[in-house]
Design an enzyme around this catalytic site. Structure first.
Site, PDB file in Angstrom:
ATOM      1  CD  GLU A  55      -3.401  -6.575   5.566  1.00 38.46           C
ATOM      2  OE1 GLU A  55      -4.393  -5.830   5.560  1.00 38.46           O
ATOM      3  OE2 GLU A  55      -2.452  -6.440   4.758  1.00 38.46           O
ATOM      4  CG  HIS A 111      -4.355  -3.670   2.810  1.00 39.46           C
ATOM      5  ND1 HIS A 111      -4.090  -3.177   4.067  1.00 39.46           N
ATOM      6  CD2 HIS A 111      -4.477  -2.580   2.012  1.00 39.46           C
ATOM      7  CE1 HIS A 111      -4.069  -1.859   4.039  1.00 39.46           C
ATOM      8  NE2 HIS A 111      -4.299  -1.473   2.797  1.00 39.46           N
ATOM      9  CB  CYS A 123      -0.959  -0.033   1.188  1.00 40.41           C
ATOM     10  SG  CYS A 123      -2.384   1.063   0.996  1.00 40.41           S
TER      11      CYS A 123
END
Length: 398
Positions: free
Chosen positions: A369, A367, A275
């Site tokens: 994650e 992202h 990001c």
């Protein structure tokens, strides 16, 4: 059958939406509704998030600092709130806009209502407005400065409310990393039962807890550092790898972090950025960045991985992007070798990833994650782990 705890079946009276409220955009548009969360006045850039779920992760993502977040999903708060799904120490959004807040919590994991968290963290919100209409307006006119007014702030005249909205600084040019970063270093060891790869210095520009956990799960001793950490301090730590996190603000206002990254890339330190970390890699390599009209936010953004040809559905939250052509090999304007765009958005061809061909470094704009969101991009942690292991093997044989 699992049942809800009586304490969280409904928001407390103090948190129930009540009283009038208004959302005011800088172009003069006004949307009236009901106060939601804390009452008062809040200012920020109004943006929309397209996630159908994951509102708690969105609210506690530091990347949303300074933004009034509108949820396009109509029903918010149904599953309440809990400590497990907190992605940082607090709610960071400047304001919250929803259509229909839940009147009752219905989830066995709930520890409290979302309304309570909004009140406790002083987040001024508004409910009961046509969020679809606001979203369509932003998609046409672009993200813009806005304000939510309720309680005593509602007594201000329309002209005074609009003046306060227009007087605030725009997101362009803002450096917000210092506001959201960790105040001091902290360490998370590699997870038990996982082969240790080495240590990784993580520059916290607004990191989420899930990212730290997944780096640990992949065998890294994670050293999380404040955004103001200097290159001398990182070299003194002598990590095996470097990571730049997500975060809010304009990448063009983060010169210090860009200079640190550029020099550590010259050192040959393996790098992974997500990001904001993707935008700062772009700047370190010598490319520019620019502000998107309304940004990419939510958990359903389609991205093409040029290496595999696969389409990934990704979780995103960014209002700026790297300015680089998506095809062909590029020479780094800063003399850091060859670079290529590794991923790009299928919606608007925005750069979604960079890969250095002569250095052990890559980054993505989304992202991996996935907190909350799909897990299509989780492989990137494995890719980085393999890159660091290969680099260490090569160095030991030299």
């Amino acid at each position: 059958m699992t049942t809800n705890s009586p304490e969280v079946t409904a928001p407390p009276a103090s948190a129930v939406p009540g009283g009038a409220a208004v959302l005011v955009l800088e172009d003069g548009s006004r949307y009236t509704g009901r106060a939601y969360g804390a009452t008062g006045e809040t200012l920020g850039e109004v943006v929309f998030s397209t996630g159908m779920t994951g509102y708690q992760e969105t609210l506690t993502d530091p990347s949303y600092a300074g933004q009034i977040v509108l949820m396009t999903a109509p029903h918010i708060g149904n599953t309440g709130a809990n400590d497990t799904d907190m992605e940082s120490r607090k709610i960071w959004v400047a304001g919250f806009v929803v259509r229909d807040p839940a009147r009752r919590v219905s989830n066995f994991r709930a520890e409290r209502s979302l309304d309570e968290d909004l009140v406790n963290d002083g987040v001024v919100g508004i409910s009961g407005i046509d969020t679809r209409a606001v979203t369509r307006h932003i998609r046409s006119a672009g993200a813009m400065r806005a304000g939510v007014f309720s309680g005593a702030a509602l007594e201000l005249s329309d002209d005074e409310q609009l003046a306060r909205v227009r007087e605030q600084a725009s997101m362009a040019g803002k450096n917000l990393s210092e506001a959201v970063t960790t105040p001091e270093r902290y360490d998370v060891p590699a997870a038990e039962g996982v082969e240790r790869v080495g240590s990784i210095a993580v520059l916290d520009l607004g990191i989420k807890r899930a990212t730290v956990q997944y780096l640990s799960d992949h065998g890294f001793d994670v050293i999380v550092l404040p955004a103001s950490t200097t290159i001398e301090q990182i070299r003194e730590i002598a990590p095996d790898a470097l990571f730049y996190s997500n975060g809010p603000g304009d990448p063009a206002a983060s010169d210090a972090q860009v200079l640190v990254l550029r020099e550590l890339l010259r050192d040959g330190l393996p790098y992974f950025g997500i990001c904001f970390g993707n935008q700062l890699l772009g700047r370190a390599l010598g490319f520019g960045t620019y502000k998107l009209p309304f940004g990419h936010r939510g958990i359903n953004q389609p991205v093409l991985d040029k290496r595999t040809g696969r389409v990934e559905i990704t979780a995103q939250n960014h209002g700026f992007a790297v300015d680089a052509p998506i095809e062909g090999e590029l020479d780094s304007p800063e003399g850091l070798g060859r670079v290529q765009v590794s991923h790009y958005s299928l919606n608007d061809q925005v750069v979604e990833g960079l890969e250095c061909l002569d250095l052990p470094a890559f980054s993505v704009q989304y992202h991996p994650e996935a907190a909350a969101g799909p897990h299509d991009a989780f492989y990137l942690f494995d890719r980085f782990r393999a890159l660091v292991k290969e680099r260490k093997t090569t160095a030991s044989e030299a």
